[in-house]
Write a protein that holds these residues in place. Sequence first.
Motif, PDB file in Angstrom:
ATOM      1  N   UNK A  53       5.411  -4.068  -6.428  1.00  0.00           N
ATOM      2  CA  UNK A  53       5.327  -4.562  -5.201  1.00  0.00           C
ATOM      3  C   UNK A  53       4.481  -3.103  -4.662  1.00  0.00           C
ATOM      4  N   UNK A  54       4.048  -3.722  -3.759  1.00  0.00           N
ATOM      5  CA  UNK A  54       2.829  -2.964  -2.839  1.00  0.00           C
ATOM      6  C   UNK A  54       3.138  -2.026  -1.606  1.00  0.00           C
ATOM      7  N   UNK A  55       2.901  -0.712  -1.293  1.00  0.00           N
ATOM      8  CA  UNK A  55       3.290  -0.092  -0.350  1.00  0.00           C
ATOM      9  C   UNK A  55       1.652   0.241   0.147  1.00  0.00           C
ATOM     10  N   UNK A  56       1.705   0.673   2.191  1.00  0.00           N
ATOM     11  CA  UNK A  56       0.651   1.278   2.767  1.00  0.00           C
ATOM     12  C   UNK A  56       1.097   1.430   3.905  1.00  0.00           C
ATOM     13  N   UNK A  57      -0.037   1.690   4.516  1.00  0.00           N
ATOM     14  CA  UNK A  57       0.321   2.187   6.138  1.00  0.00           C
ATOM     15  C   UNK A  57      -0.028   1.376   7.569  1.00  0.00           C
ATOM     16  N   UNK A  58      -0.596  -0.032   7.040  1.00  0.00           N
ATOM     17  CA  UNK A  58       0.104  -1.252   8.045  1.00  0.00           C
ATOM     18  C   UNK A  58       0.118  -2.335   7.317  1.00  0.00           C
ATOM     19  N   UNK A  59       1.495  -2.743   8.013  1.00  0.00           N
ATOM     20  CA  UNK A  59       1.975  -3.537   7.742  1.00  0.00           C
ATOM     21  C   UNK A  59       0.507  -4.820   7.753  1.00  0.00           C
ATOM     22  N   UNK A  60      -0.096  -5.557   9.060  1.00  0.00           N
ATOM     23  CA  UNK A  60      -0.652  -6.866   8.500  1.00  0.00           C
ATOM     24  C   UNK A  60      -1.875  -5.967   7.605  1.00  0.00           C
ATOM     25  N   UNK A  61      -2.245  -5.122   6.982  1.00  0.00           N
ATOM     26  CA  UNK A  61      -3.369  -5.322   5.709  1.00  0.00           C
ATOM     27  C   UNK A  61      -2.049  -5.900   4.582  1.00  0.00           C
ATOM     28  N   UNK A  62      -0.970  -5.013   4.072  1.00  0.00           N
ATOM     29  CA  UNK A  62      -0.158  -5.724   4.074  1.00  0.00           C
ATOM     30  C   UNK A  62       0.167  -7.383   3.468  1.00  0.00           C
ATOM     31  N   UNK A  63       0.278  -8.746   4.847  1.00  0.00           N
ATOM     32  CA  UNK A  63       0.360  -9.531   4.600  1.00  0.00           C
ATOM     33  C   UNK A  63      -0.373 -10.320   4.257  1.00  0.00           C
ATOM     34  N   UNK A  64      -1.706  -9.570   4.750  1.00  0.00           N
ATOM     35  CA  UNK A  64      -2.725 -10.274   4.168  1.00  0.00           C
ATOM     36  C   UNK A  64      -3.205 -10.305   3.095  1.00  0.00           C
ATOM     37  N   UNK A  65      -2.938  -9.120   2.227  1.00  0.00           N
ATOM     38  CA  UNK A  65      -3.129  -8.769   0.865  1.00  0.00           C
ATOM     39  C   UNK A  65      -2.052  -9.905  -0.040  1.00  0.00           C
ATOM     40  N   UNK A  66      -0.430  -9.724   0.263  1.00  0.00           N
ATOM     41  CA  UNK A  66       0.637 -10.814   0.317  1.00  0.00           C
ATOM     42  C   UNK A  66       0.139 -12.385  -0.023  1.00  0.00           C
ATOM     43  N   UNK A  67      -0.866 -12.711   0.918  1.00  0.00           N
ATOM     44  CA  UNK A  67      -1.957 -13.655   1.076  1.00  0.00           C
ATOM     45  C   UNK A  67      -2.209 -13.701  -0.253  1.00  0.00           C
ATOM     46  N   UNK A  68      -3.308 -12.902  -0.108  1.00  0.00           N
ATOM     47  CA  UNK A  68      -4.601 -12.896  -1.000  1.00  0.00           C
ATOM     48  C   UNK A  68      -3.780 -13.277  -2.613  1.00  0.00           C
ATOM     49  N   UNK A  69      -2.666 -12.032  -3.011  1.00  0.00           N
ATOM     50  CA  UNK A  69      -2.320 -12.275  -3.734  1.00  0.00           C
ATOM     51  C   UNK A  69      -1.186 -13.756  -4.516  1.00  0.00           C
ATOM     52  N   UNK A  70      -0.573 -14.217  -3.595  1.00  0.00           N
ATOM     53  CA  UNK A  70       0.180 -15.558  -4.178  1.00  0.00           C
ATOM     54  C   UNK A  70      -1.194 -16.572  -4.404  1.00  0.00           C
ATOM     55  N   UNK A  71      -1.927 -16.214  -3.261  1.00  0.00           N
ATOM     56  CA  UNK A  71      -2.891 -17.626  -2.982  1.00  0.00           C
ATOM     57  C   UNK A  71      -3.375 -17.316  -4.642  1.00  0.00           C
ATOM     58  N   UNK A  72      -3.886 -16.265  -5.703  1.00  0.00           N
ATOM     59  CA  UNK A  72      -5.052 -16.062  -6.573  1.00  0.00           C
ATOM     60  C   UNK A  72      -4.103 -16.086  -7.177  1.00  0.00           C
ATOM     61  N   UNK A  73      -2.371 -16.126  -7.705  1.00  0.00           N
ATOM     62  CA  UNK A  73      -2.070 -16.543  -8.950  1.00  0.00           C
ATOM     63  C   UNK A  73      -1.304 -17.667  -8.683  1.00  0.00           C
ATOM     64  N   UNK A  74      -1.262 -18.859  -7.818  1.00  0.00           N
ATOM     65  CA  UNK A  74      -1.309 -20.284  -7.880  1.00  0.00           C
ATOM     66  C   UNK A  74      -2.406 -20.774  -8.157  1.00  0.00           C
TER      67      UNK A  74
END
Length: 173
Positions: A53-74
């Motif tokens: 569960x990732x939380x923050x104040x900027x939705x663009x940063x969260x979307x970018x970080x989710x993309x990074x996390x998914x690519x690293x996990x893959x």
Amino acid sequence: MLYSKTALVFCNVLPKLGLETTSGILGRALSTQSQQSIETAIPDKLYKQIQLEVRGNDPAVLKSYAHFTVSAAEKLGATIGRNFAPRKPEHKRYTLLKCVHIFKKHRVQYEIRTYYRFIDLHRLTGSTADTILEYIQRNLPEGVAMKVTKVEMLPLLESIRVPPNSASTTSTN
């Protein structure tokens, strides 16, 4: 005496590289314990699911970080489950007086919006999970918080298991 696995591995690698350990007593104790620890190896933990569960104040940063996390996990061979963000953020509004002393009708409102992102990783071993979590937590952007929930798989208790002989026996009356 108890020593960590890293110390055991470190003392086993040093002589192979042509280096000596700084303490002869420590090196001898670790070499005898390393042989014992190899014989009684502990099996790796298995995780059915890891929920991020990732939380923050900027939705663009969260979307970018989710993309990074998914690519690293893959890249590390993890199975990715759901990866989503709820439609509405969590709003907190604070109303304060502009002036401390008088003029009660003059007020100011402040609002804090918290956006969430949820990512699930399925069927991981303990070492893979530790590697992935360490990597993505070290690259966590500023202003972003992460909550990790692990669901570990454990063997069935002996008291619950059905013995193989009792299932095949039937009563004859």
